[in-house]
Design a protein around this motif. Structure first.
Motif, PDB file in Angstrom:
ATOM      1  N   THR A 157       0.849  -1.187   0.000  1.00  0.00           N
ATOM      2  CA  THR A 157       0.000   0.000   0.000  1.00  0.00           C
ATOM      3  C   THR A 157       0.883   1.235   0.000  1.00  0.00           C
ATOM      4  O   THR A 157       2.015   1.203   0.486  1.00  0.00           O
ATOM      5  CB  THR A 157      -0.921   0.047   1.233  1.00  0.00           C
ATOM      6  OG1 THR A 157      -0.112   0.188   2.426  1.00  0.00           O
ATOM      7  CG2 THR A 157      -1.765  -1.211   1.361  1.00  0.00           C
ATOM      8  N   GLN A 208       0.524   5.347   1.204  1.00  0.00           N
ATOM      9  CA  GLN A 208      -0.321   6.160   2.067  1.00  0.00           C
ATOM     10  C   GLN A 208      -1.262   7.068   1.279  1.00  0.00           C
ATOM     11  O   GLN A 208      -2.343   7.420   1.750  1.00  0.00           O
ATOM     12  CB  GLN A 208       0.546   6.984   3.019  1.00  0.00           C
ATOM     13  CG  GLN A 208      -0.213   7.632   4.160  1.00  0.00           C
ATOM     14  CD  GLN A 208       0.694   8.402   5.097  1.00  0.00           C
ATOM     15  OE1 GLN A 208       1.914   8.379   4.963  1.00  0.00           O
ATOM     16  NE2 GLN A 208       0.116   9.095   6.051  1.00  0.00           N
ATOM     17  N   GLY A 237      -3.009   6.293  -1.241  1.00  0.00           N
ATOM     18  CA  GLY A 237      -4.231   5.623  -1.653  1.00  0.00           C
ATOM     19  C   GLY A 237      -4.081   4.539  -2.696  1.00  0.00           C
ATOM     20  O   GLY A 237      -5.082   3.987  -3.151  1.00  0.00           O
ATOM     21  N   VAL A 260      -9.666   7.865  -0.104  1.00  0.00           N
ATOM     22  CA  VAL A 260      -8.646   7.921   0.959  1.00  0.00           C
ATOM     23  C   VAL A 260      -8.356   9.383   1.310  1.00  0.00           C
ATOM     24  O   VAL A 260      -8.121  10.220   0.432  1.00  0.00           O
ATOM     25  CB  VAL A 260      -7.355   7.225   0.515  1.00  0.00           C
ATOM     26  CG1 VAL A 260      -6.204   7.567   1.462  1.00  0.00           C
ATOM     27  CG2 VAL A 260      -7.562   5.713   0.483  1.00  0.00           C
ATOM     28  N   ARG A 282      -5.705  11.615   2.976  1.00  0.00           N
ATOM     29  CA  ARG A 282      -4.300  11.653   3.390  1.00  0.00           C
ATOM     30  C   ARG A 282      -4.029  12.978   4.093  1.00  0.00           C
ATOM     31  O   ARG A 282      -4.159  14.055   3.502  1.00  0.00           O
ATOM     32  CB  ARG A 282      -3.399  11.520   2.160  1.00  0.00           C
ATOM     33  CG  ARG A 282      -1.919  11.847   2.444  1.00  0.00           C
ATOM     34  CD  ARG A 282      -1.127  10.620   2.684  1.00  0.00           C
ATOM     35  NE  ARG A 282       0.273  10.943   3.016  1.00  0.00           N
ATOM     36  CZ  ARG A 282       1.276  10.893   2.154  1.00  0.00           C
ATOM     37  NH1 ARG A 282       1.052  10.572   0.892  1.00  0.00           N
ATOM     38  NH2 ARG A 282       2.513  11.148   2.555  1.00  0.00           N
ATOM     39  N   LEU A 335      -3.995   5.560   3.471  1.00  0.00           N
ATOM     40  CA  LEU A 335      -4.116   4.118   3.278  1.00  0.00           C
ATOM     41  C   LEU A 335      -3.004   3.448   4.074  1.00  0.00           C
ATOM     42  O   LEU A 335      -1.822   3.739   3.868  1.00  0.00           O
ATOM     43  CB  LEU A 335      -4.009   3.782   1.791  1.00  0.00           C
ATOM     44  CG  LEU A 335      -3.973   2.303   1.409  1.00  0.00           C
ATOM     45  CD1 LEU A 335      -5.202   1.560   1.910  1.00  0.00           C
ATOM     46  CD2 LEU A 335      -3.841   2.163  -0.111  1.00  0.00           C
ATOM     47  N   VAL A 395      -7.948  -4.105   3.517  1.00  0.00           N
ATOM     48  CA  VAL A 395      -7.158  -2.897   3.774  1.00  0.00           C
ATOM     49  C   VAL A 395      -7.920  -1.991   4.732  1.00  0.00           C
ATOM     50  O   VAL A 395      -9.142  -2.115   4.892  1.00  0.00           O
ATOM     51  CB  VAL A 395      -6.832  -2.113   2.480  1.00  0.00           C
ATOM     52  CG1 VAL A 395      -5.989  -2.948   1.533  1.00  0.00           C
ATOM     53  CG2 VAL A 395      -8.103  -1.636   1.794  1.00  0.00           C
ATOM     54  N   TYR A 436      -8.152   2.300   5.819  1.00  0.00           N
ATOM     55  CA  TYR A 436      -7.743   3.651   5.457  1.00  0.00           C
ATOM     56  C   TYR A 436      -8.677   4.662   6.103  1.00  0.00           C
ATOM     57  O   TYR A 436      -9.779   4.318   6.578  1.00  0.00           O
ATOM     58  CB  TYR A 436      -7.722   3.839   3.933  1.00  0.00           C
ATOM     59  CG  TYR A 436      -9.022   3.532   3.212  1.00  0.00           C
ATOM     60  CD1 TYR A 436     -10.037   4.477   3.099  1.00  0.00           C
ATOM     61  CD2 TYR A 436      -9.204   2.299   2.595  1.00  0.00           C
ATOM     62  CE1 TYR A 436     -11.210   4.208   2.418  1.00  0.00           C
ATOM     63  CE2 TYR A 436     -10.374   2.009   1.899  1.00  0.00           C
ATOM     64  CZ  TYR A 436     -11.372   2.966   1.815  1.00  0.00           C
ATOM     65  OH  TYR A 436     -12.536   2.683   1.135  1.00  0.00           O
ATOM     66  N   CYS A 439     -10.950   8.166   5.754  1.00  0.00           N
ATOM     67  CA  CYS A 439     -11.717   8.945   4.791  1.00  0.00           C
ATOM     68  C   CYS A 439     -12.383  10.095   5.548  1.00  0.00           C
ATOM     69  O   CYS A 439     -12.436  10.095   6.777  1.00  0.00           O
ATOM     70  CB  CYS A 439     -12.749   8.092   4.058  1.00  0.00           C
ATOM     71  SG  CYS A 439     -13.907   7.232   5.134  1.00  0.00           S
TER      72      CYS A 439
END
Length: 506
Positions: A67, A69, A71, A92, A94, A100, A117, A119, A121
């Protein structure tokens, strides 16, 4: 091939490493046995130009699934360096440490082609953490299915995902910067969660109808199974006591009432009333531990069964050897130290080579990073013994030339304010010419008591938590204060032990 670069790294792995028994890092410490065998490694750059590869998993196709970060989920051929994008997750969010993060493959992959996964949002002003299952087909990830959604925050969101030997999904969450979450078993934050692979609650979880497996966690960053089915976790402390824990069914790990071991008066009272599980190892000064893996390869037989640990603050790879049962740490060594910047994830290939990822394009890069080629995935193989003693002597010479104030500043302050004291624009304030540093009384008070909430420094607003350093003795606070006032500023008098003592008793 020209996309590979092979770099020899020489390590004095027999340097002693210590475990702190209390909060005073200057006090005598309990030594862990150093490795008796000097060891060197070679590092090969397998992939570059990445954006914080947060998790790496060795796939059944013998590719590295990782992954980023920002996305993206991709596959990497470790033999050729070929990268294949599988999906870019548009939702995602960030920001700082958010994005992510963790990933795990279904144990029956590819017959059951599921990839899990997690993450962050954001919808309007609300931030959430999602655990999502994707389906792999035709070299793409599709059909996202949200299995769980919990509150998140601008920090402390964990997180790692692993599949247990009994085929359960283990999901580590952070306290979401709300410390009361960790001890509240009605909250899913600050926990290790256990669920069936379809997201349902296992009937044998410790709290009926709940996903909670363990609680009292601040911000878990690594999760891996080892010998005898033991689940290890690495966890960030606040200003002290980063931890390596063994995660067990229905256990309380103490945060925020206990940091590290039950060795302080207020902690002992809590530990006497609540059964707290202490870490198998704790680090003060903190090291910002990240990913972990348990080594069972043949390339480094002396490491068999050891825990491999990457760190962000110290930018190193550590090898933590355990006893035969895997329940205590008997030695610690550092085979890769501060050469490539912050290290985030680690995984082991079937041939025994070790892969680590850098984290230099995250929100808090070290001095001199990111490099143009960052971020990178590195392969570690066995090296030779040449120049080992010269490397050790060079390292010792550097250490000998550092003042105690500079050493303490590096251990407790430099990860945020940076070695040059200039901080990170918009995130961590500079220490050069600021009113907070010039006002000695205010400066000492900030060091002792920390800060939380908004603060204005040289006309710029910052909103970061700074932990208190009152656990340090007056002498250490004075040395840090003097170093900052005289190294990053001009014509400022030193901070004396009496200055600190007077402020401490106010």
């Amino acid at each position: 091939m020209d996309f590979f670069r092979s770099i020899p790294v020489w390590i004095a792995a027999f340097a002693a490493v210590f475990v702190t028994g209390g909060r005073d890092a200057t006090a005598p410490q309990r030594p862990v046995e150093p490795d008796s065998l000097p060891l060197s490694v070679h590092v090969h750059v397998v992939a570059s130009g990445l954006n914080v590869p947060w998790e790496m998993v060795w796939g059944p196709d013998n590719w590295i699934w990782y992954t980023e970060q920002s996305g993206s989920i991709s596959r990497l051929n470790p033999k050729t360096g070929e990268k294949q994008l599988l999906v870019k997750i548009d939702e995602v969010y960030r920001h700082r440490s958010l994005g992510l993060l963790g990933m795990a493959l279904h144990p029956d992959f590819p017959r059951k082609p599921y990839v899990y996964v997690d993450y962050t949002c954001k919808k309007d002003s609300a931030i959430a953490t999602k655990l999502v299952r994707f389906t792999y087909r035709q070299n793409r990830l599709a059909d996202p299915l949200t299995m769980l959604e919990i509150p998140a925050h601008t920090g402390h969101n964990g997180s790692r995902i692993v599949i247990s030997p009994d085929r359960k999904l283990m999901f580590a969450t952070g306290d979401a910067v709300t410390i009361t979450n960790a001890q509240n078993t009605g909250s899913l934050n600050g926990k290790v969660l256990r669920m069936n692979l379809d997201g349902s609650v296992p009937a044998d979880n410790p709290i009926k109808g709940s996903l909670v497996w363990s609680w009292g966690h601040r911000n878990i960053q690594g999760l891996a199974y080892g010998r005898n089915g033991i689940l290890y976790s690495s966890e960030h402390g606040d200003a002290v006591e980063d931890e390596l824990n063994i995660i067990r069914n229905g256990r309380n790990y103490g945060w925020p009432k206990v940091e590290g071991f039950c060795d302080q008066p207020n902690e002992k009272a809590f530990c006497d009333s609540v059964k707290v599980t202490e870490p198998v190892k704790a680090w003060t000064p903190t090291i910002a531990p990240a990913g972990i893996a348990v080594y069972e390869g043949r390339l480094f037989p002396e490491w068999k069964g050891a825990i491999l640990l990457t760190t962000l603050k110290e930018a190193d790879l550590r090898v933590l050897k355990t006893d035969a049962k895997g329940e205590s740490i008997v030695s610690e060594s550092i085979p890769l130290d501060a050469s490539y910047g912050r290290l985030r994830a680690v995984c082991v290939a079937p041939d025994g080579s070790i892969y680590v990822s850098t984290s230099n394009r995250d929100w808090n890069p070290g001095s001199g990073f990111p490099k143009p080629e960052d971020d990178r995935i590195l392969r570690i193989t066995r090296g030779t013994q040449a120049d080992l003693l010269a490397r050790k002597a060079q390292s010792q010479a550097v250490t000998d030339n550092v003042s105690n104030g500079a050493r303490l500043y590096r251990q407790y302050c430099a990860s945020c304010h940076k070695p040059d004291g200039k901080g990170v624009a918009g995130t961590f304030p500079t220490l050069h010419g600021t009113q907070q540093v010039k006002d000695k009384d205010q400066f000492v008070q900030i060091m002792l008591n920390g800060l939380s909430g908004k603060i204005t420094v040289q006309g710029e607003e910052f909103d970061q938590h700074m932990p208190a350093m009152s656990f340090l003795p007056d002498e250490s606070i004075a040395e840090i204060g003097t170093y900052v006032r005289q190294s990053f500023n001009q014509d400022l008098d030193p901070v004396s032990v009496s200055d600190v003592a007077k402020t401490r008793i106010k």
